[in-house]
Design an enzyme around this catalytic site. Structure first.
Site, mmCIF file in Angstrom:
data_model
loop_
_atom_site.group_PDB
_atom_site.id
_atom_site.type_symbol
_atom_site.label_atom_id
_atom_site.label_comp_id
_atom_site.label_asym_id
_atom_site.label_seq_id
_atom_site.Cartn_x
_atom_site.Cartn_y
_atom_site.Cartn_z
ATOM 1 C CD GLU A 749 -2.791 -1.133 2.472
ATOM 2 O OE1 GLU A 749 -3.092 -0.022 2.943
ATOM 3 O OE2 GLU A 749 -3.159 -2.209 2.959
ATOM 4 C CB CYS A 783 -1.403 7.197 1.707
ATOM 5 S SG CYS A 783 -2.517 6.051 2.541
#
Length: 987
Positions: A749, A783
């Protein structure tokens, strides 16, 4: 007189009075809508057609933001054409007429005119000058009034100041007007002998833009500062002030504001103030007990406006989304019974408290009237309040019977007025006298304030119950504790723990006390991001035993499946300590830290539940003569390499996924958050996880991480972090080492360059708030954070101005103070990178905001830049800090094209009320997580499986149904069951 005796004696009189009220209403239809308007007929018809009602109210909501006839025509088509709706005749004619441009313009003008007329039915004027003639007319017709300025959301202190000034102006203007008003109900200068002629309803939320439950006292003080000036002006002019009650989240805030306000020596004992109470809330009985006791102790007169409540749907939806017990009564008779109990309590026990009965229910009105008579109360103790334009026949009927009636009169523009309209027009009052006069206890469980709290079962089942259930239930979200106590009950506990993490610091001792690393600490204490003088947990080097990374026996893998559920229970018990440690060590604001802990709990529970689905072999196919089953087994040793920005949630999510699927884990935490990592390890130890199944390997990231990825015994790498490191892991994992018989599986990720699009018909109040939360929550160190804001031309300048004002007043500073929103970043390297991009923005584009907290810590500049070209570095490169780039788009097509034109595809958001544009975004805004009419952050386990593609990640979505599949190897075993012509169980 006992309540039971009072009820028995008054019930026949209540029914008789209710019938008299209906007779007084006479031929007037108690309808919400005037029938002489086309819009009124359509709205009345829509109430009996649920699908059409939804579309109608949504259309009415968006209409004020539409600026051209073409916009109106387009939205009419989108909301009502091809929806499978059974349209009435008037709408069918309208849809046919809208086909041509001329017909579109004519119909658009007609619709706009009719809806504005409808709004005029419920709003006394768009400003004070327009409202004054209507208020004077009401007075001539025998009605008092209370004035309410529309608008419930302020996003900046500039707007809060404007609201405060509007209240002051309204008091002064109405006081001047009232000189010509004849008092109602007697010869006194006051209405009915007790009430000032000028009455203003004030929304506390309109007086402070930065209210956050975790900074409860600071928010109360700020609102009181403005409200005090308003009330002193009211005292000066002999006016009355009533605080409106809004969403439940603001209930305790409103009650605290009121008490603090009247603690002021200049206002103590003031008889002309009050506040609203909502009978549909289960907590209202307890709140009312406390308020009445406070009034008696201080000998403080006040007026309580008792209402049913206007946010029932919203409160219930929010409760279900957050797994809270329902805060409202679930059935209308229960609310009606609660209203009667509350009214009786006020009338029986509070001689210095006036009751304002705020109900359109004839039964409720009759109950209050007859109860007051039975108690032999003075007539001035009770008045009856009716919403302007909502129930005129009832108001007229009460006036004919000499009830003291006050109209609640909204003033403001149509845009905020639509929310007011939609909230109150979804239900109509009963029209049958027999139904309206019936006692609510006849069809509802008895509601008594002796049992005022909810008896709902705990939303967090025991581990044994959870293992027996296949239904995942989300952890209680942080807002539950904010709304249910005053001040928030979690703050003292967490604050006490945080105080141990002061410069004399106990954070290292907290970590050592748990003895979780089994490694020798060799590095000195590192600095907290908030202050260089603070210290946090020790960073350690791996022990020789850890460096060997020996794979552990498969005999332990099945035993590990039950431990995450136990760890979740332990985390709930330690929730506040774990959150406080994040505030200190990671620099997370209180709400962000608490949310991280709750998400970690959810991961533990969710993956434990998901493993129930994968644990047993799955029959495949139905062919006779064979038994085919698909089963899953662990991969072996999993390397979990975790980030610092969600130090508990992501670490726990990746580790628990590996553990429940039977793998052994080597856990490499971020160096910056070593103490939080130690806390996670202890959760599993306390849950009884066997030694050696979960192993922490701390140390410098690059050195340890490379060795871990390359080790031949590691078969799976789960990584969350930067694009650069993630791509290196993919390369190194693909390099098969001599002697290895496994291809390593990588779950990565990575980052994002996420955009929020604001369409020209969007709800700008919601959009401004969501953009700020998404861009600057945890200093933009997510993020999923919004780093690009794409605005449509027609709303660009107005939105940017509101955004600037809102960002200008964001509290900045050390997040140990819960009032602060934007704190320090994690490291000197992160700060240097943000400063570099800030300097680039100041040089090459237009600076809208640049702010900075000057203090002893790693405090970054908070920046908003405008006129950013789509391919500029600010719009393409991940910054990981509080830097927002604003881009302009001429059309919605162009906005989507800009949004997807990056290397990343993680999250995105769209604010729009155009069904066509929403559908277009679903199809073309290609990101892993797309959010419509909400921000781009705060994914929720199970409901929002999280993860992206392109350069944003490799693998399936965390917190989703596919995630565990990445940690297992699927095997198919097929047995031929035919034996010499005999096949068992052939049908």
């Amino acid at each position: 007189m006992p309540a039971s005796q009072l009820s028995a004696e008054t019930e026949p009189r209540i029914r008789q009075t209710a019938r008299r009220i209906f007779e007084s209403i006479g031929a007037e239809k108690p309808s919400v809508f005037r029938q002489d308007y086309w819009s009124g007929r359509v709205m009345e018809w829509s109430l009996d057609n649920p699908a059409f009602k939804t579309q109608m109210f949504r259309f009415v909501d968006v209409l004020p933001s539409l600026t051209t006839s073409d916009d109106i025509a387009r939205h009419v088509r989108e909301y009502f054409d091809d929806q499978g709706l059974e349209l009435g005749g008037v709408m069918k004619l309208g849809m046919r007429a809208i086909g041509g441009s001329l017909g579109a313009k004519v119909l658009s003008k007609g619709i706009e005119s009719q809806v504005r007329s409808m709004a005029g039915q419920f709003i006394v004027g768009h400003d004070m000058a327009a409202a004054e003639p209507t208020l004077a007319k009401l007075r001539r017709n025998g009605f008092a009034s209370t004035l309410s300025l529309l608008g419930e959301v302020v996003v900046s202190e500039v707007e809060a100041d404007e609201f405060a000034q509007s209240y002051l102006d309204a008091i002064r203007r109405l006081t001047q007007d009232a000189k010509s008003w004849k008092p109602l109900g007697g010869d006194s200068e006051r209405d009915w002998g007790v009430a000032p002629r000028v009455n203003i309803s004030v929304k506390p939320s309109s007086l402070y833009s930065q209210f956050r439950p975790q900074a409860f006292e600071a928010g109360v003080a700020a609102a009181v500062e403005r409200l005090r000036v308003i009330c002193l002006e009211a005292v000066k002019h002999g006016a009355s002030i009533c605080l409106d009650m809004e969403h439940r989240e603001l209930k305790n805030f409103t009650l605290a504001v009121y008490r603090k306000l009247l603690a002021d020596p200049k206002l103590a004992g003031w008889p002309d103030s009050g506040l609203a109470m909502q009978a549909y809330l289960r907590e209202t009985g307890g709140d009312l007990d406390e308020l009445l006791a406070w009034s008696r102790e201080r000998n403080q007169p006040l007026t309580i406006r008792l209402i049913k409540g206007a946010y029932w749907d919203t409160e219930l939806v929010h409760a279900r989304q957050n797994n809270w017990p329902p805060p409202v009564w679930m059935h209308k008779p229960e609310t009606d019974a609660a209203f009667e109990d509350a009214a009786r309590l006020i009338l029986e026990t509070a001689p210095n408290v006036r009751l304002a009965c705020g109900s359109h229910n004839v039964r409720s009105i009759a109950f209050v009237r007859e109860t007051a008579k039975m108690l032999d109360l003075e007539p001035g103790r009770v008045e009856y309040q009716v919403l302007f334009g909502m129930a005129d026949p009832i108001a007229n009927g009460l006036r004919k019977l000499d009830f003291p009636v006050r109209m609640y009169c909204p003033v403001g523009e149509m845009l905020p007025g639509m929310a007011y309209l939609v909230r109150r027009c979804s239900r109509t009052p009963p029209t049958k006298a027999s139904y309206a006069a019936a006692s609510p206890t006849a069809s509802a469980s008895k509601t008594r304030f002796a049992t005022r709290t909810s008896s709902c079962p705990s939303p967090n089942p025991s581990p044994d119950r959870m293992r027996a259930s296949r239904t995942f239930r989300r952890s209680i979200g942080p807002k539950q504790t904010y709304a249910s106590a005053s001040p928030p009950r979690w703050t003292p506990s967490a604050s006490a723990f945080l105080s141990t993490c002061a410069p004399s610091s106990k954070a290292a001792a907290w970590m050592a006390r748990r003895r979780t690393t089994r490694a020798t600490p060799t590095k000195p204490l590192s600095s907290s991001p908030t202050s260089a003088s603070h210290r946090k947990g020790r960073s350690t080097q791996p022990s020789p035993q850890q460096k060997r990374l020996s794979p552990l026996g498969a005999r332990r893998r099945r035993r590990a499946r039950r431990h995450p559920a136990r760890a979740a229970e332990i985390a709930r018990e330690q929730r506040y300590e774990l959150a406080a440690l994040q505030v200190f060590e990671a620099g997370k604001a209180w709400n962000e830290a608490d949310g991280d802990v709750c998400e970690a709990i959810d991961f533990l529970d969710y993956y434990a539940h998901e493993m129930l689905r994968l644990a047993e072999p799955h029959p495949m196919g139905h062919a006779p003569g064979e038994d085919s089953r698909l089963s899953y087994e662990p991969r072996g040793v999993a390397a979990v390499i975790a980030p610092w920005n969600f130090p508990l949630a992501i670490s726990t999510g990746m580790a628990s996924a590996a553990l429940v699927t039977g793998n052994t884990v080597i856990y490499k935490p971020a160096t910056e958050t070593a103490a939080i990592a130690a806390g996670m390890i202890e959760l599993f130890e306390q849950a009884g996880l066997p030694k050696g199944v979960l192993n922490m390997l701390p140390g410098p990231g690059a050195e340890v991480g490379r060795a871990l990825v390359a080790h031949p015994d590691v078969r799976l790498i789960a990584f969350t972090g930067s694009r650069q490191v993630g791509l290196e892991i993919v390369r190194r994992a693909a390099d098969v080492q001599p002697g290895s018989r496994w291809i390593k599986h990588v779950i990565a990720e990575l980052g994002g360059k996420n955009a929020i699009i604001v369409d020209d018909d969007a709800d700008l109040d919601s959009a401004v708030t969501a953009v700020i939360q998404s861009a600057f929550g945890y200093q933009g160190q997510k993020c999923s954070a919004c780093s690009r804001l794409i605005l449509l031309d027609s709303i660009h300048d107005a939105f940017l101005e509101r955004l600037r004002d809102a960002v200008d007043c964001l509290p900045m500073g050390p997040v140990e103070d819960p009032s602060n929103v934007v704190g320090a970043v994690i490291s000197p390297a992160a700060l240097e990178k943000i400063e570099r991009y800030a300097a680039l923005g100041e040089t090459e584009v237009r600076t809208i905001v640049k702010r900075r907290h000057e203090g002893d810590g790693l405090f970054p500049p908070l920046c908003v830049f405008a006129d950013v070209p789509p391919h500029h570095a600010l719009a393409q490169e991940e910054i990981f800090g509080p830097v927002l780039s604003v881009l302009r788009a001429k059309t919605f097509d162009e906005a989507i094209a800009i949004a997807v034109d990056t290397d990343y595809a993680l999250t995105g958001a769209v604010f729009s009320r155009s069904p066509a544009h929403i559908q277009q975004a679903r199809e073309e805004f290609r990101v892993g997580n797309l959010y419509i009419n909400r921000g781009s952050t705060h994914a929720i386990v199970e409901r929002h499986p999280f993860g992206g593609f392109k350069m944003s990640g490799l693998g399936s979505k965390a917190g989703g149904p596919d995630y565990l599949h990445q940690f297992v190897i699927p095997r198919t075993i097929v047995e031929n069951t035919e034996r010499r012509g005999f096949v068992p169980d052939v049908q």
